[in-house]
Design a protein around this motif. Structure first.
Motif, PDB file in Angstrom:
ATOM      1  N   MET A  63      50.957  36.122  30.594  1.00  0.00           N
ATOM      2  CA  MET A  63      49.578  35.627  30.589  1.00  0.00           C
ATOM      3  C   MET A  63      48.935  35.874  31.946  1.00  0.00           C
ATOM      4  O   MET A  63      47.765  36.269  32.009  1.00  0.00           O
ATOM      5  CB  MET A  63      49.544  34.140  30.225  1.00  0.00           C
ATOM      6  N   LYS A  64      49.669  35.670  33.022  1.00  0.00           N
ATOM      7  CA  LYS A  64      49.126  35.941  34.351  1.00  0.00           C
ATOM      8  C   LYS A  64      48.748  37.417  34.487  1.00  0.00           C
ATOM      9  O   LYS A  64      47.689  37.740  35.038  1.00  0.00           O
ATOM     10  CB  LYS A  64      50.134  35.541  35.436  1.00  0.00           C
ATOM     11  N   GLN A  65      49.593  38.301  33.959  1.00  0.00           N
ATOM     12  CA  GLN A  65      49.284  39.734  33.998  1.00  0.00           C
ATOM     13  C   GLN A  65      48.052  40.043  33.156  1.00  0.00           C
ATOM     14  O   GLN A  65      47.200  40.841  33.560  1.00  0.00           O
ATOM     15  CB  GLN A  65      50.488  40.545  33.500  1.00  0.00           C
ATOM     16  N   LEU A  66      47.953  39.407  31.999  1.00  0.00           N
ATOM     17  CA  LEU A  66      46.802  39.613  31.118  1.00  0.00           C
ATOM     18  C   LEU A  66      45.514  39.138  31.793  1.00  0.00           C
ATOM     19  O   LEU A  66      44.496  39.832  31.775  1.00  0.00           O
ATOM     20  CB  LEU A  66      47.008  38.884  29.791  1.00  0.00           C
ATOM     21  N   ILE A  67      45.567  37.966  32.409  1.00  0.00           N
ATOM     22  CA  ILE A  67      44.401  37.424  33.114  1.00  0.00           C
ATOM     23  C   ILE A  67      43.978  38.377  34.230  1.00  0.00           C
ATOM     24  O   ILE A  67      42.790  38.667  34.393  1.00  0.00           O
ATOM     25  CB  ILE A  67      44.702  36.007  33.649  1.00  0.00           C
ATOM     26  N   ASN A  68      44.957  38.891  34.972  1.00  0.00           N
ATOM     27  CA  ASN A  68      44.648  39.827  36.049  1.00  0.00           C
ATOM     28  C   ASN A  68      44.063  41.128  35.499  1.00  0.00           C
ATOM     29  O   ASN A  68      43.115  41.679  36.069  1.00  0.00           O
ATOM     30  CB  ASN A  68      45.904  40.105  36.881  1.00  0.00           C
ATOM     31  N   GLU A  69      44.612  41.603  34.390  1.00  0.00           N
ATOM     32  CA  GLU A  69      44.098  42.835  33.770  1.00  0.00           C
ATOM     33  C   GLU A  69      42.638  42.664  33.342  1.00  0.00           C
ATOM     34  O   GLU A  69      41.802  43.533  33.599  1.00  0.00           O
ATOM     35  CB  GLU A  69      44.961  43.197  32.560  1.00  0.00           C
ATOM     36  N   ILE A  70      42.326  41.537  32.708  1.00  0.00           N
ATOM     37  CA  ILE A  70      40.940  41.267  32.283  1.00  0.00           C
ATOM     38  C   ILE A  70      40.032  41.190  33.510  1.00  0.00           C
ATOM     39  O   ILE A  70      38.930  41.747  33.515  1.00  0.00           O
ATOM     40  CB  ILE A  70      40.850  39.969  31.445  1.00  0.00           C
ATOM     41  N   LYS A  71      40.506  40.526  34.569  1.00  0.00           N
ATOM     42  CA  LYS A  71      39.719  40.401  35.798  1.00  0.00           C
ATOM     43  C   LYS A  71      39.404  41.778  36.387  1.00  0.00           C
ATOM     44  O   LYS A  71      38.258  42.069  36.743  1.00  0.00           O
ATOM     45  CB  LYS A  71      40.487  39.550  36.814  1.00  0.00           C
ATOM     46  N   ILE A  72      40.406  42.631  36.472  1.00  0.00           N
ATOM     47  CA  ILE A  72      40.213  43.975  37.028  1.00  0.00           C
ATOM     48  C   ILE A  72      39.259  44.789  36.152  1.00  0.00           C
ATOM     49  O   ILE A  72      38.346  45.457  36.665  1.00  0.00           O
ATOM     50  CB  ILE A  72      41.572  44.695  37.198  1.00  0.00           C
ATOM     51  N   MET A  73      39.471  44.732  34.835  1.00  0.00           N
ATOM     52  CA  MET A  73      38.584  45.468  33.925  1.00  0.00           C
ATOM     53  C   MET A  73      37.143  44.983  34.058  1.00  0.00           C
ATOM     54  O   MET A  73      36.208  45.780  34.051  1.00  0.00           O
ATOM     55  CB  MET A  73      39.065  45.316  32.479  1.00  0.00           C
ATOM     56  N   ASN A  74      36.969  43.670  34.211  1.00  0.00           N
ATOM     57  CA  ASN A  74      35.633  43.106  34.373  1.00  0.00           C
ATOM     58  C   ASN A  74      34.996  43.591  35.670  1.00  0.00           C
ATOM     59  O   ASN A  74      33.823  43.982  35.682  1.00  0.00           O
ATOM     60  CB  ASN A  74      35.694  41.577  34.324  1.00  0.00           C
ATOM     61  N   GLU A  75      35.754  43.584  36.749  1.00  0.00           N
ATOM     62  CA  GLU A  75      35.228  44.036  38.037  1.00  0.00           C
ATOM     63  C   GLU A  75      34.852  45.515  37.987  1.00  0.00           C
ATOM     64  O   GLU A  75      33.795  45.906  38.503  1.00  0.00           O
ATOM     65  CB  GLU A  75      36.250  43.773  39.148  1.00  0.00           C
ATOM     66  N   GLN A  76      35.695  46.325  37.359  1.00  0.00           N
ATOM     67  CA  GLN A  76      35.409  47.743  37.245  1.00  0.00           C
ATOM     68  C   GLN A  76      34.152  47.972  36.394  1.00  0.00           C
ATOM     69  O   GLN A  76      33.314  48.808  36.719  1.00  0.00           O
ATOM     70  CB  GLN A  76      36.596  48.492  36.643  1.00  0.00           C
ATOM     71  N   HIS A  77      34.039  47.217  35.308  1.00  0.00           N
ATOM     72  CA  HIS A  77      32.882  47.354  34.434  1.00  0.00           C
ATOM     73  C   HIS A  77      31.606  46.959  35.173  1.00  0.00           C
ATOM     74  O   HIS A  77      30.594  47.657  35.099  1.00  0.00           O
ATOM     75  CB  HIS A  77      33.068  46.508  33.179  1.00  0.00           C
ATOM     76  N   ARG A  78      31.664  45.834  35.890  1.00  0.00           N
ATOM     77  CA  ARG A  78      30.483  45.375  36.629  1.00  0.00           C
ATOM     78  C   ARG A  78      30.076  46.374  37.699  1.00  0.00           C
ATOM     79  O   ARG A  78      28.896  46.647  37.893  1.00  0.00           O
ATOM     80  CB  ARG A  78      30.734  43.997  37.248  1.00  0.00           C
TER      81      ARG A  78
END
Length: 82
Positions: A63-78
């Motif tokens: 779950m920690k890896q998933l949360i980090n993955e979503i965070k990174i994808m969000n930052e890249q998208h933004r």
């Protein structure tokens, strides 16, 4: 549950995924769904999340890896939207 409602809710999840991380593949939408639900549980019932984390330490790490993955994808998208 009505089929129409399920389809409409899936459309909501699809749009949310697109806006959050820039894509809405089935895999990404499943990750976003898990991330959103876990985040809600952790905020609304922190004792339950803590208990689950203790019972399933491997799942907690995933779950920690998933949360980090979503965070990174969000930052890249933004950053790509600027």
């Amino acid at each position: 549950m009505e089929k129409a409602f399920v389809k409409q809710f899936e459309a909501l999840l699809e749009k949310y995924s697109e806006l959050l991380v820039g894509e809405a593949t089935d895999e990404t939408m499943e990750k976003v769904k898990m991330w959103a639900l876990y985040t809600h549980i952790a905020k609304s019932m922190p004792a339950l999340a803590k208990h689950w984390n203790g019972l399933y330490p491997e799942a907690k790490e995933e779950m920690k890896q998933l949360i980090n993955e979503i965070k990174i994808m969000n930052e890249q998208h933004r950053s790509s939207q600027k």
